[in-house]
Design a protein around this motif. Structure first.
Motif, PDB file in Angstrom:
ATOM      1  N   ASP A 188       0.836  -1.200   0.000  1.00 39.08           N
ATOM      2  CA  ASP A 188       0.000   0.000   0.000  1.00 39.08           C
ATOM      3  C   ASP A 188       0.870   1.249   0.000  1.00 39.08           C
ATOM      4  O   ASP A 188       1.792   1.377   0.801  1.00 39.08           O
ATOM      5  CB  ASP A 188      -0.904   0.026   1.237  1.00 39.08           C
ATOM      6  CG  ASP A 188      -1.931  -1.101   1.231  1.00 39.08           C
ATOM      7  OD1 ASP A 188      -2.269  -1.588   0.128  1.00 39.08           O
ATOM      8  OD2 ASP A 188      -2.386  -1.493   2.318  1.00 39.08           O
ATOM      9  N   GLY A 189       0.602   2.164  -0.916  1.00 38.09           N
ATOM     10  CA  GLY A 189       1.307   3.429  -0.958  1.00 38.09           C
ATOM     11  C   GLY A 189       2.711   3.362  -1.524  1.00 38.09           C
ATOM     12  O   GLY A 189       3.425   4.359  -1.516  1.00 38.09           O
ATOM     13  N   ASP A 190       3.136   2.194  -1.996  1.00 36.83           N
ATOM     14  CA  ASP A 190       4.485   2.050  -2.551  1.00 36.83           C
ATOM     15  C   ASP A 190       4.385   1.162  -3.782  1.00 36.83           C
ATOM     16  O   ASP A 190       4.291  -0.058  -3.670  1.00 36.83           O
ATOM     17  CB  ASP A 190       5.426   1.436  -1.511  1.00 36.83           C
ATOM     18  CG  ASP A 190       6.852   1.278  -2.018  1.00 36.83           C
ATOM     19  OD1 ASP A 190       7.131   1.613  -3.190  1.00 36.83           O
ATOM     20  OD2 ASP A 190       7.698   0.816  -1.240  1.00 36.83           O
ATOM     21  N   GLY A 191       4.426   1.780  -4.937  1.00 38.13           N
ATOM     22  CA  GLY A 191       4.258   1.033  -6.177  1.00 38.13           C
ATOM     23  C   GLY A 191       5.324  -0.010  -6.440  1.00 38.13           C
ATOM     24  O   GLY A 191       5.110  -0.947  -7.191  1.00 38.13           O
ATOM     25  N   ARG A 192       6.493   0.135  -5.822  1.00 41.67           N
ATOM     26  CA  ARG A 192       7.579  -0.814  -6.051  1.00 41.67           C
ATOM     27  C   ARG A 192       7.640  -1.899  -4.996  1.00 41.67           C
ATOM     28  O   ARG A 192       8.227  -2.953  -5.222  1.00 41.67           O
ATOM     29  CB  ARG A 192       8.919  -0.077  -6.090  1.00 41.67           C
ATOM     30  CG  ARG A 192       9.029   0.862  -7.270  1.00 41.67           C
ATOM     31  CD  ARG A 192      10.359   1.569  -7.291  1.00 41.67           C
ATOM     32  NE  ARG A 192      10.501   2.352  -6.059  1.00 41.67           N
ATOM     33  CZ  ARG A 192      11.656   2.618  -5.468  1.00 41.67           C
ATOM     34  NH1 ARG A 192      12.774   2.194  -5.981  1.00 41.67           N
ATOM     35  NH2 ARG A 192      11.701   3.341  -4.365  1.00 41.67           N
ATOM     36  N   GLY A 193       7.069  -1.643  -3.814  1.00 37.37           N
ATOM     37  CA  GLY A 193       7.158  -2.605  -2.720  1.00 37.37           C
ATOM     38  C   GLY A 193       6.234  -3.791  -2.915  1.00 37.37           C
ATOM     39  O   GLY A 193       5.136  -3.678  -3.458  1.00 37.37           O
ATOM     40  N   ILE A 194       6.685  -4.947  -2.444  1.00 34.68           N
ATOM     41  CA  ILE A 194       5.913  -6.184  -2.536  1.00 34.68           C
ATOM     42  C   ILE A 194       5.761  -6.754  -1.129  1.00 34.68           C
ATOM     43  O   ILE A 194       6.706  -6.745  -0.349  1.00 34.68           O
ATOM     44  CB  ILE A 194       6.619  -7.227  -3.434  1.00 34.68           C
ATOM     45  CG1 ILE A 194       6.798  -6.695  -4.857  1.00 34.68           C
ATOM     46  CG2 ILE A 194       5.874  -8.557  -3.442  1.00 34.68           C
ATOM     47  CD1 ILE A 194       5.513  -6.544  -5.635  1.00 34.68           C
ATOM     48  N   VAL A 195       4.573  -7.248  -0.843  1.00 33.03           N
ATOM     49  CA  VAL A 195       4.342  -7.924   0.422  1.00 33.03           C
ATOM     50  C   VAL A 195       3.964  -9.371   0.158  1.00 33.03           C
ATOM     51  O   VAL A 195       3.340  -9.692  -0.854  1.00 33.03           O
ATOM     52  CB  VAL A 195       3.237  -7.245   1.273  1.00 33.03           C
ATOM     53  CG1 VAL A 195       3.669  -5.874   1.739  1.00 33.03           C
ATOM     54  CG2 VAL A 195       1.925  -7.162   0.527  1.00 33.03           C
ATOM     55  N   ALA A 196       4.396 -10.237   1.052  1.00 36.25           N
ATOM     56  CA  ALA A 196       3.979 -11.644   1.021  1.00 36.25           C
ATOM     57  C   ALA A 196       2.766 -11.750   1.933  1.00 36.25           C
ATOM     58  O   ALA A 196       2.761 -11.225   3.045  1.00 36.25           O
ATOM     59  CB  ALA A 196       5.100 -12.545   1.519  1.00 36.25           C
ATOM     60  N   VAL A 197       1.726 -12.423   1.448  1.00 35.51           N
ATOM     61  CA  VAL A 197       0.465 -12.537   2.184  1.00 35.51           C
ATOM     62  C   VAL A 197       0.101 -14.010   2.316  1.00 35.51           C
ATOM     63  O   VAL A 197       0.079 -14.736   1.317  1.00 35.51           O
ATOM     64  CB  VAL A 197      -0.671 -11.798   1.434  1.00 35.51           C
ATOM     65  CG1 VAL A 197      -1.968 -11.874   2.203  1.00 35.51           C
ATOM     66  CG2 VAL A 197      -0.282 -10.353   1.143  1.00 35.51           C
TER      67      VAL A 197
END
Length: 97
Positions: free
Chosen positions: A38-47
């Motif tokens: 969220d709020g970071d187009g380059r960041g990735i989160v593992a869910v």
């Protein structure tokens, strides 16, 4: 449950590339997915997926049973409480930044 890939790498003491390979395998197994942060187009989160949450709960129960059987029974009366207080103090001191 969700965590940025960089935070996950730090938490499990793997390199970023090591965590990427690990998440690749977990994703193929249907246990995690990747989403944009969220709020970071380059960041990735593992869910964790629902299957991943189920597997984590099952593994946690098995793990805690093993800890109680093989570690907890080594303590005498009062020693487990003292050990718990020591662990709480260490955690509060932020020994592992």
């Amino acid at each position: 449950m969700r965590m940025r890939m960089t935070e996950l790498a730090d938490a499990v003491l793997l390199s970023r590339s090591g965590v990427t390979r690990l998440v690749d395998r977990l994703e193929r197994a249907g246990l995690v997915g990747r989403e944009r942060a969220d709020g970071d187009g380059r960041g990735i989160v593992a869910v964790l997926t629902p299957l991943g949450v189920e597997r984590l709960r099952s593994a946690s129960a098995t793990h805690l049973t093993g800890v109680a059987e093989h570690f907890g029974e080594s303590f005498g009366p009062g020693e487990l409480e003292a050990f718990g207080r020591t662990c709480d103090r260490l955690a509060a001191d932020d020994v592992y930044p």
